[in-house]
Design a protein around this motif. Structure first.
Motif, mmCIF file in Angstrom:
data_model
loop_
_atom_site.group_PDB
_atom_site.id
_atom_site.type_symbol
_atom_site.label_atom_id
_atom_site.label_comp_id
_atom_site.label_asym_id
_atom_site.label_seq_id
_atom_site.Cartn_x
_atom_site.Cartn_y
_atom_site.Cartn_z
ATOM 1 N N ASN A 103 0.952 -1.343 0.093
ATOM 2 C CA ASN A 103 0.083 0.054 0.102
ATOM 3 C C ASN A 103 0.853 1.239 0.002
ATOM 4 O O ASN A 103 1.601 1.578 0.925
ATOM 5 N N PRO A 104 0.959 2.026 -1.203
ATOM 6 C CA PRO A 104 0.171 1.794 -2.208
ATOM 7 C C PRO A 104 1.066 0.802 -3.373
ATOM 8 O O PRO A 104 2.197 0.861 -3.082
ATOM 9 N N GLY A 105 0.373 0.113 -4.162
ATOM 10 C CA GLY A 105 1.298 -0.603 -5.183
ATOM 11 C C GLY A 105 1.219 -2.176 -4.985
ATOM 12 O O GLY A 105 0.275 -2.774 -4.409
ATOM 13 N N LYS A 106 2.321 -2.541 -5.327
ATOM 14 C CA LYS A 106 2.575 -4.038 -5.323
ATOM 15 C C LYS A 106 3.935 -4.354 -5.233
ATOM 16 O O LYS A 106 4.808 -3.651 -5.393
ATOM 17 N N ILE A 107 4.302 -5.605 -4.708
ATOM 18 C CA ILE A 107 5.558 -6.386 -4.929
ATOM 19 C C ILE A 107 5.573 -7.127 -6.110
ATOM 20 O O ILE A 107 4.976 -8.404 -5.677
ATOM 21 N N VAL A 108 6.303 -7.291 -6.951
ATOM 22 C CA VAL A 108 6.770 -8.392 -7.749
ATOM 23 C C VAL A 108 7.971 -9.039 -7.424
ATOM 24 O O VAL A 108 8.816 -8.459 -7.315
ATOM 25 N N TRP A 109 8.053 -10.535 -6.959
ATOM 26 C CA TRP A 109 9.074 -11.074 -6.581
ATOM 27 C C TRP A 109 9.403 -12.205 -7.544
ATOM 28 O O TRP A 109 8.572 -13.070 -8.112
ATOM 29 N N CYS A 110 10.700 -12.841 -7.210
ATOM 30 C CA CYS A 110 10.935 -14.115 -7.737
ATOM 31 C C CYS A 110 12.258 -14.672 -6.996
ATOM 32 O O CYS A 110 12.623 -13.825 -6.111
ATOM 33 N N GLU A 111 12.211 -15.978 -6.969
ATOM 34 C CA GLU A 111 13.120 -16.593 -6.340
ATOM 35 C C GLU A 111 14.280 -17.273 -7.212
ATOM 36 O O GLU A 111 13.758 -18.092 -8.147
ATOM 37 N N VAL A 112 15.549 -17.112 -6.834
ATOM 38 C CA VAL A 112 16.580 -18.085 -7.758
ATOM 39 C C VAL A 112 17.386 -18.791 -6.723
ATOM 40 O O VAL A 112 17.970 -18.035 -6.041
ATOM 41 N N ALA A 113 17.273 -20.213 -6.876
ATOM 42 C CA ALA A 113 18.150 -21.150 -6.213
ATOM 43 C C ALA A 113 19.877 -21.303 -6.909
ATOM 44 O O ALA A 113 19.595 -21.270 -8.330
ATOM 45 N N PRO A 114 20.994 -21.309 -6.162
ATOM 46 C CA PRO A 114 21.970 -21.321 -7.035
ATOM 47 C C PRO A 114 22.061 -22.903 -7.455
ATOM 48 O O PRO A 114 21.113 -23.996 -7.230
ATOM 49 N N ALA A 115 22.546 -23.187 -8.729
ATOM 50 C CA ALA A 115 22.846 -24.483 -9.329
ATOM 51 C C ALA A 115 23.479 -25.398 -8.293
ATOM 52 O O ALA A 115 24.378 -25.096 -7.679
ATOM 53 N N THR A 116 22.906 -26.691 -8.511
ATOM 54 C CA THR A 116 23.434 -27.753 -7.516
ATOM 55 C C THR A 116 24.310 -28.536 -8.399
ATOM 56 O O THR A 116 24.388 -28.931 -9.615
#
Length: 116
Positions: A103-116
């Motif tokens: 408030n106001p607006g939004k959160i655009v998120w993403c998750e990136v895990a390291p390569a195994t």
């Protein structure tokens, strides 16, 4: 979004995030920041880029903006325009992504895990 990418590149390097997934994380930063500027930031306002390291297993990328609307992945079959593919790219390279209210607006998120 060179400043956002450089900030993220330095943070990921400082954290020792795996080089194999660093480019994926930087692509996500670039696309989410670009979307915020094009679609989520009313004139005279900016956006916030937030990176969070969860242990050594995950980087969460958040872009906070104050604009209305709910981002969605464009359907390439419906739209012949070359633009509007940012979330399609994020969906392809991130492990998860989503949108949260702010408030106001939004959160655009993403998750990136390291390569195994």
């Amino acid at each position: 979004m060179p400043a956002a990418r450089e900030f993220a590149r330095r943070a990921l390097a400082d954290w020792g995030f795996g080089e194999a997934r660093t480019q994926d994380a930087l692509l996500c930063v670039s696309e989410l920041a670009t979307n915020a500027v094009r679609h989520g930031v009313p004139p005279g306002r900016g956006f916030r880029l937030r990176l969070l390291l969860a242990g050594e297993a995950l980087v969460r990328i958040e872009v906070h903006d104050s604009g209305p609307g709910c981002p969605r992945v464009a359907d390439p079959a419906e739209d012949g325009d070359e633009r509007g593919r940012g979330l399609l790219l994020v969906e392809a390279v991130a492990d998860k992504w989503g949108v949260a209210d702010r408030n106001p607006g939004k959160i655009v998120w993403c998750e990136v895990a390291p390569a195994t």
